[in-house]
Design a protein around this motif. Structure first.
Motif, PDB file in Angstrom:
ATOM      1  N   PRO A 238       0.812  -1.223   0.000  1.00 49.90           N
ATOM      2  CA  PRO A 238       0.000   0.000   0.000  1.00 49.90           C
ATOM      3  C   PRO A 238       0.844   1.271   0.000  1.00 49.90           C
ATOM      4  CG  PRO A 238       0.058  -0.927   2.189  1.00 49.90           C
ATOM      5  CD  PRO A 238       0.827  -1.874   1.330  1.00 49.90           C
ATOM      6  N   SER A 239       1.737   1.360  -0.963  1.00 50.61           N
ATOM      7  CA  SER A 239       2.617   2.518  -1.109  1.00 50.61           C
ATOM      8  C   SER A 239       2.730   2.864  -2.586  1.00 50.61           C
ATOM      9  CB  SER A 239       4.020   2.228  -0.553  1.00 50.61           C
ATOM     10  OG  SER A 239       3.976   1.900   0.817  1.00 50.61           O
ATOM     11  N   ALA A 240       3.083   4.111  -2.845  1.00 54.46           N
ATOM     12  CA  ALA A 240       3.331   4.532  -4.220  1.00 54.46           C
ATOM     13  C   ALA A 240       4.749   4.178  -4.624  1.00 54.46           C
ATOM     14  CB  ALA A 240       3.116   6.033  -4.349  1.00 54.46           C
ATOM     15  N   VAL A 241       4.933   3.837  -5.874  1.00 56.38           N
ATOM     16  CA  VAL A 241       6.280   3.669  -6.414  1.00 56.38           C
ATOM     17  C   VAL A 241       6.801   5.053  -6.786  1.00 56.38           C
ATOM     18  CG1 VAL A 241       7.626   2.749  -8.338  1.00 56.38           C
ATOM     19  CG2 VAL A 241       5.912   1.320  -7.210  1.00 56.38           C
ATOM     20  N   THR A 242       7.977   5.386  -6.277  1.00 58.58           N
ATOM     21  CA  THR A 242       8.540   6.715  -6.493  1.00 58.58           C
ATOM     22  C   THR A 242       9.692   6.727  -7.483  1.00 58.58           C
ATOM     23  OG1 THR A 242       9.983   6.407  -4.572  1.00 58.58           O
ATOM     24  CG2 THR A 242       7.858   7.488  -4.199  1.00 58.58           C
TER      25      THR A 242
END
Length: 453
Positions: A238-242
Motif C-alpha cells: 500500500p505505497s506509491a512507487v517513487t
C-alpha cells in the motif's frame, strides 16, 4: 525458477493484469501490486449508501463489448451481471427536458428528424442538405469531432446533442476529442468512402440487436475487485512507487515507504502523468508522450433520497453546453437499475461535476451540496432532502482523447523496454472493457517478449 512481476497501480487495469498473469502463468510467478490508496480498485469504488452498495466511480460498462461479460464468466460471476430497467435518458437543453435524440451515434444525427425539437429550423435545413455537400475526408485522418460535426451540421448539433454525450464519457467536450476515439465506428465508415457524414452515421448505426447497451454488477464493482484480488493471489504493497531503475535484466523499484523491490517484468497501470514521471529515467520518449495526455478531474455526489421523490421515469439527464447548471450529468440510479435501499424506503441518484479546463472538481463539499440542490430544483422543479450523501472526488482521473491519440499511444508503447508494458484508461478507451483489453494486451506482450540486454 519463479519470475517476479510488479504491477504498479491497483485499479481495474492493474488488477485485470494481475489476474491474467496468474491465469496464464500459474504459480511460476510472484505478483506484487503497488497502490497507495486505502483500498484496491481505483475508480471502481463501491460505498454503502442507504444500506446497500452503490458505485461512486465508474457506474456501468458497455455490455455489447465482450471483455466484462467474459471476465465475469471466467471468475464465476456471470450471474452477477445485470441489465438496466430500460428507461431512457433525457437531455437538458434551453432550460427544458427533452428526449435523447433517436438514431444518432454519440449524438450525431442520421437525419433532420433525429434533431427535431432540439435545434432551430436553419440547422434542420443544414442537416437535410448535408448529403448534397461535397465531403472532403482523408481516410485514416483523425479530425476534432466538434469541428467535423459543426462544419457539416452546425454548432447547435454539437452543443445540444454531441457535447452532452462526450462530456458524460470523457469529462471533456467535442471541441477537444478526436473522431477516432469518440466514434471509431463512424470513422471506419468514413474511411470506407461514405459520401457524407449523414450516410456514415446511417451505416454505423447498430442493427439487428435489442441487447442492452450497458450493464452493471449486482453488489457493485467491489464484487469484481474482490474476485480479481482472490484469483490473482497478489501481494499488495500500500505505497506509491517513487522511482524505477534498471537492475541487470530486471528492475529495482523504490516505494514511498522506503522499500526496495526487484521485478523481472513490470506492468505500469498508472495514470499518464504518473507514467510520465516514473518512466523519465529509463524510457524518456515514452514519458514525453505520456506527458502530452491531458486529464480532467471530476466529482460524484451520490445521494439516497426518500422513495417516491418526484423524478421522471427516466435513467438520467445529460446537460447541453451553455446551460446554467453546475452538473454535467444527473443519473437517476434507482430508475436506471431498480435499486432501493433501507427496505425500499430510499432511492438513489448521483450528480457528476467537472470537465476538462474547469475548476468545479476542486469545489468544497458545501459548494457541491448547494450546487446539487440548485440543479435538482432547476431541472426537476423539486426540493430534495437527502437521507444520506457521499461525495467522491476523482482528481485527474479522466484522460482526454485528443485528435491523433491512437498514434500518440502507439509511439508511447513502441518506446518501452520489452520487459515493461502499460495498461490504463488513457490508452485504448476510457471504459472498463477497454481497460481490461489493455491489461490483457500488456500481459501478452510481456509473456511473449525476449528481454533486451
Amino acid at each position: 525458477m519463479t519470475t517476479s512481476y510488479c504491477v504498479v497501480g491497483g485499479g481495474i487495469s492493474g488488477l485485470a493484469a494481475a489476474h491474467r498473469l496468474r491465469v496464464t502463468l500459474g504459480d511460476a510467478v510472484d505478483i506484487t501490486v503497488f497502490d497507495p490508496a486505502d483500498r484496491l480498485g481505483g475508480v471502481l469504488r463501491t460505498e454503502t449508501l442507504g444500506g446497500i452498495g452503490v458505485d461512486v466511480g465508474a457506474e456501468a460498462f458497455v455490455a455489447r463489448r465482450p471483455e466484462v461479460p467474459a471476465l465475469l464468466a471466467e471468475l464465476g460471476l456471470a450471474d452477477r451481471q445485470r441489465t438496466p430497467t430500460g428507461v431512457r435518458p433525457l437531455l437538458y437543453s434551453r432550460r427544458r427536458l427533452c428526449p435523447l435524440p433517436p438514431n444518432t451515434i454519440n449524438g450525431i444525427p442520421s437525419s433532420p428528424e433525429s434533431m427535431a425539437g432540439l435545434v432551430d429550423a436553419p440547422t434542420l435545413a443544414r442537416i437535410a442538405a448535408e448529403p448534397t455537400r461535397r465531403l472532403e475526408f482523408e481516410p485514416g485522418s483523425d479530425p476534432v469531432l466538434g469541428t467535423l460535426v459543426a462544419d457539416r451540421f452546425g454548432a447547435q448539433v454539437v452543443d445540444r446533442s454531441v457535447d452532452p454525450l462526450v462530456g458524460g464519457v470523457y469529462a471533456g467536450s467535442a471541441a477537444t476529442v478526436g473522431l477516432r476515439s469518440a466514434v471509431p465506428g463512424l470513422a471506419a465508415m468514413l474511411d470506407e468512402g461514405a459520401p457524407s457524414l449523414t450516410e456514415a452515421v446511417r451505416r454505423a448505426l447498430p442493427t439487428g440487436t435489442t441487447a442492452p447497451v450497458f450493464g452493471a454488477i449486482t453488489g457493485g464493482y467491489q464484487v469484481l475487485v474482490d474476485a480479481l484480488v482472490r484469483s490473482s493471489g497478489l501481494r499488495w504493497v500500500p505505497s506509491a512507487v517513487t522511482q524505477i531503475d534498471p537492475a541487470g535484466d530486471g528492475w529495482q523499484l523504490r516505494d514511498s515507504a522506503g522499500g526496495h523491490h526487484h521485478a523481472d517484468r513490470m506492468v505500469l497501470a498508472v495514470p499518464a502523468p504518473v507514467l510520465a514521471r516514473l518512466a523519465t529515467g529509463f524510457a524518456p520518449r515514452a514519458a514525453a508522450a505520456a506527458s502530452r495526455i491531458g486529464n480532467a478531474s471530476s466529482v460524484v455526489v451520490a445521494m439516497a433520497v426518500p422513495a417516491g421523490t418526484a423524478f421522471p421515469d427516466n435513467s438520467g439527464v445529460l446537460v447541453a453546453t451553455g446551460e446554467r447548471l453546475h452538473a454535467k450529468a444527473i443519473t437517476l440510479t434507482s430508475r436506471k437499475w431498480g435499486d432501493r435501499g433501507h427496505d425500499g424506503r430510499v432511492e438513489f441518484l448521483r450528480l457528476s461535476f467537472g470537465r476538462f479546463g474547469d475548476t468545479r472538481g476542486s469545489a468544497s463539499e458545501a459548494e457541491l451540496l448547494d450546487w446539487s440542490a440548485q440543479d435538482l430544483q432547476t431541472v426537476f422543479g423539486i426540493e430534495v432532502d437527502p437521507v444520506e450523501v457521499h461525495i467522491q472526488r476523482w482528481p485527474a482521473a479522466m484522460p482526454q482523447y485528443r485528435s491523433g491519440h491512437a498514434d500518440l499511444v502507439a509511439g508511447l508503447r513502441a518506446e518501452l523496454p520489452s520487459t515493461v508494458a502499460v495498461a490504463g484508461n488513457y490508452l485504448d478507451g476510457i471504459g472498463v472493457p477497454a481497460c481490461i483489453a489493455a491489461a490483457d494486451r500488456a500481459v501478452a506482450a510481456l509473456i511473449s517478449a525476449t528481454p533486451t540486454p
